[in-house]
Design an enzyme around this catalytic site. Structure first.
Site, PDB file in Angstrom:
ATOM      1  N   ARG A  72     -38.161  82.519  87.495  1.00  0.00           N
ATOM      2  CA  ARG A  72     -39.233  82.761  88.468  1.00  0.00           C
ATOM      3  C   ARG A  72     -39.664  81.490  89.189  1.00  0.00           C
ATOM      4  NH1 ARG A  72     -40.211  85.752  83.976  1.00  0.00           N
ATOM      5  NH2 ARG A  72     -41.708  84.201  83.280  1.00  0.00           N
ATOM      6  N   GLU A  88     -40.338  79.237  70.269  1.00  0.00           N
ATOM      7  CA  GLU A  88     -41.112  79.725  69.131  1.00  0.00           C
ATOM      8  C   GLU A  88     -40.203  80.189  67.997  1.00  0.00           C
ATOM      9  OE1 GLU A  88     -44.736  82.874  68.207  1.00  0.00           O
ATOM     10  OE2 GLU A  88     -43.984  82.650  70.243  1.00  0.00           O
TER      11      GLU A  88
END
Length: 178
Positions: free
Chosen positions: A61, A98
């Site tokens: 994006r 993560e």
């Protein structure tokens, strides 16, 4: 349009991609021509005011906003890609996610030594990808001291990670929570 008008164009999708997450969906802003133009213009004004020499956008994006900002300012655009996407020799950096790791790559020939490159992306969350991109651009010889985002999620601390590493951060809007 104001930043508040743009914020109103962002759709919030609860419990995506997991229970308890409030996903900030920019596709509703992208689909609004006036909103998209205003967002690009606002980011471009900030990049111009701080003296950008080039714009780097993070896949995917960040390509939307970064390339539009670079075009508006008649600057070069440096795509920061996921591994294996560029057909030329690259430099890369591995970074922690993560739950695992990932890799970013760039074509270092796109950056002049000492060139001020401004990072542009749609959203700053934990800051891992943006920080990896900054390190990679610096490795290629760029001066990276600014990052511009459409959205900051301040509760996740990513903007502070960048600031702690000498990168000033600006965002057009903030959303609380995850």
């Amino acid at each position: 349009m104001t930043a508040d008008d743009l914020k109103a164009l962002i759709r919030t999708v609860p419990d995506f991609p997991a229970q308890g997450i409030m996903f900030r969906d920019i596709t509703t802003l992208l689909a609004n021509g006036e909103g998209l133009t205003a967002a690009v213009e606002m980011i471009a004004q900030r990049a111009d005011a701080i003296g950008a020499g080039a714009i780097a956008g993070l896949e995917a994006r960040g390509f939307i906003f970064g390339a539009a900002v670079a075009s508006m300012l008649m600057l070069g655009f440096v795509p920061v890609r996921k591994a294996g996407k560029l057909p030329v020799p690259t430099i890369g950096i591995d970074y922690a996610l993560e739950y695992g790791s990932s890799r970013l790559e760039i074509d270092p020939t796109l950056i002049a030594p000492g060139e001020r490159v401004i990072i542009v992306d749609d959203l700053i969350a934990t800051g891992g990808t943006a920080m990896a991109a900054a390190q990679l651009l610096r490795q290629a010889g760029a001066v990276v001291d600014r990052a511009l985002f459409l959205i900051d999620l301040p509760d996740l601390g990513g903007a502070q990670v960048l600031r702690d590493n000498g990168i000033a951060v600006e965002a057009l809007m903030e959303f609380e929570g995850d």
